[in-house]
Design an enzyme around this catalytic site. Sequence first.
Site, short mmCIF file in Angstrom:
data_model
loop_
_atom_site.label_atom_id
_atom_site.label_comp_id
_atom_site.label_asym_id
_atom_site.label_seq_id
_atom_site.Cartn_x
_atom_site.Cartn_y
_atom_site.Cartn_z
N LYS A 22 0.85 -1.21 0.00
CA LYS A 22 0.00 0.00 0.00
C LYS A 22 0.88 1.25 0.00
CE LYS A 22 -1.69 1.63 4.03
NZ LYS A 22 -1.42 3.03 4.34
N ASN A 23 1.85 1.29 0.89
CA ASN A 23 2.63 2.52 1.08
C ASN A 23 3.65 2.78 -0.01
OD1 ASN A 23 1.11 3.01 3.30
ND2 ASN A 23 2.70 2.45 4.80
N CYS A 118 -4.78 12.37 12.64
CA CYS A 118 -5.33 11.01 12.51
C CYS A 118 -5.61 10.52 13.92
CB CYS A 118 -4.35 10.11 11.79
SG CYS A 118 -2.85 9.90 12.71
N ASP A 312 4.80 0.80 12.16
CA ASP A 312 3.54 0.20 11.70
C ASP A 312 3.37 -1.23 12.19
OD1 ASP A 312 3.46 1.82 8.42
OD2 ASP A 312 3.15 2.55 10.45
C1 EPZ Z 1 4.49 6.99 6.28
O1 EPZ Z 1 3.71 8.05 6.81
C2 EPZ Z 1 3.53 5.80 6.23
N1 EPZ Z 1 2.40 6.13 5.39
C3 EPZ Z 1 3.05 5.48 7.65
O2 EPZ Z 1 2.26 4.31 7.56
C4 EPZ Z 1 4.27 5.20 8.52
O3 EPZ Z 1 3.82 4.99 9.85
C5 EPZ Z 1 5.24 6.39 8.48
O4 EPZ Z 1 5.61 6.67 7.12
C6 EPZ Z 1 6.51 6.14 9.28
O5 EPZ Z 1 7.15 5.00 8.79
C7 EPZ Z 1 2.53 6.04 4.05
O6 EPZ Z 1 3.59 5.69 3.54
C8 EPZ Z 1 1.33 6.36 3.22
P1 EPZ Z 1 6.36 10.54 8.20
P2 EPZ Z 1 4.24 9.58 6.73
O7 EPZ Z 1 6.17 11.79 7.45
O8 EPZ Z 1 5.07 9.75 5.52
C9 EPZ Z 1 7.26 13.72 11.49
C10 EPZ Z 1 0.32 3.00 7.79
O9 EPZ Z 1 -0.18 2.49 8.81
N2 EPZ Z 1 7.00 14.72 10.44
O10 EPZ Z 1 7.49 9.66 7.86
O11 EPZ Z 1 3.11 10.50 6.92
C11 EPZ Z 1 6.00 13.02 11.96
O12 EPZ Z 1 5.34 13.76 12.97
C12 EPZ Z 1 0.85 4.42 7.84
O13 EPZ Z 1 0.43 2.42 6.68
C13 EPZ Z 1 7.16 16.07 10.73
O14 EPZ Z 1 7.52 16.44 11.85
O15 EPZ Z 1 5.12 9.63 8.02
C14 EPZ Z 1 6.52 11.71 12.50
O16 EPZ Z 1 7.02 11.90 13.80
C15 EPZ Z 1 0.57 5.09 9.17
N3 EPZ Z 1 6.90 16.98 9.76
C16 EPZ Z 1 7.70 11.41 11.56
O17 EPZ Z 1 8.04 12.65 10.92
C17 EPZ Z 1 6.52 16.62 8.51
O18 EPZ Z 1 6.32 17.51 7.65
C18 EPZ Z 1 7.36 10.38 10.53
O19 EPZ Z 1 6.31 10.86 9.76
C19 EPZ Z 1 6.35 15.24 8.24
C20 EPZ Z 1 6.61 14.31 9.21
#
Ligand code: EPZ
Length: 432
Positions: A22-23, A118, A312
Amino acid sequence: MDRLVIEGGRPLTGVATISGSKNTALPLMAAALLADGVVSLENIPALRDINTFSRVIAVTGTTVDYQLEKRIVTIDPSNLNRPEAPYELVKRMRASFYMLGALLGREGRARVSLPGGCAWGPRPVDLHLKGIEALGAEIALEQGYVVASAPGGRLPGGTFELNPSSVGATINFLLAASGARGSSCLKNAATEPDVEVFCQMLTAMGARLSGVGTRTIEIEGVDQLHATTFSNCPDRIELGTFMIAGAICGAPGSAIRFENADPTHLGECFIDVLRQTGTELTLGEHFVEVTAPEKLRPVSIETGIYPGFPTDLQAQWTVLLACTDGNAKVNETIYYDRFKHIPELRRMGINAIIVGSEVVVEGGKPIQGAQVMSTDLRASVSLVLAGLVAEGQTTVLRVYHLDRGYENLEGKLSALGAAIRREKYDEWADPA
Ligand code: EPZ
């Protein structure tokens, strides 16, 4: 509304096939918008999130066609005429925010709704916005929308360093940079397999990337990316979930085989800690075999960015710890409060206590079937895992959360020997 009804205690054995990731599918679909013709993507799973993103993309005037039986999606952006992503769709799925980078990369302009939070708290996008500003975009926030444009119609390109490393911000930066006129560089890029496979597709479309798979990725601007046919990788989180299912309720001494799997995408940390529980693993290039031990040993984990333990899979690991005969901890370092499953697991008799960013789990307690509520995708699947090992019947409500990211979960588990069925129920029997 649908629910899953599970009779616990059935040992699992046999063979299951892992679906497409999916991701990874989501960024691949976003990249298709950069092409000069029809893009065909293979091994795309039949999931709610894929359906949602198809609708988001279609709003732009792009043609999206999903062939269910072949698990192929074709995307033709030739008639893209509305570089927008509306709130009512973006709020359903955060990854819709990838439209910002894709539309900027193709059109030099975009109007994309800010994603909400979320179930487990705020999900900022500040790094996404700073990244595209570093590429030369001008950004305004208007009534909950990001309105971005490239001066002169095309981004010049630029350099940006992520802190923290973010999967989504990496994807958005690379989407926009692939359509930029000049060269760009992203430092502290995410190195999750989702990003690496996404970069392989951009390269297949004619993008000039270097440093793929490392923390520093350089992109040389090209005039146009071309169409391609590309095959998505298997879902590493589905694989990890099933491996944990095998560890906690596999028939002792009997291997369960997962086909269409890529164990390298899980990272060494997960493989190591699962082996430390006494679970026997055989890792092939395209398969994994799991054999449950007579008794699981408790092993504490801490989530981290790839190749650390995937966040995850932390809810699923909590259920594994409940099946051991000792105490251990899960420390969530990526997200604040990703523990919405804990109150529901406690209703099943699992003694899990949240202390700050950690969950302390006392194994060895009997796990009882109960009626439980899904709150988000990975929390939901942890409730299913608990139901598989519980005494008696478990009913998991609101499985639309589960359907976002697991393709035919009950069918795959039934084929392995679980007593699990899906049924409709009156949502008013489940007051919000
Ligand atoms: C991706 O989300 C995945 N989703 C998530 O899977 C997964 O949990 C996550 O990566 C971490 O591995 C998809 O790929 C669609 P991040 P994403 O931006 O990209 C901080 C699932 O269950 N952050 O890597 O949204 C944030 O707060 C989903 O399949 C900022 O601070 O995650 C977090 O602490 C849930 N500022 C960390 O980075 C930003 O602008 C990771 O978030 C962006 C992120």
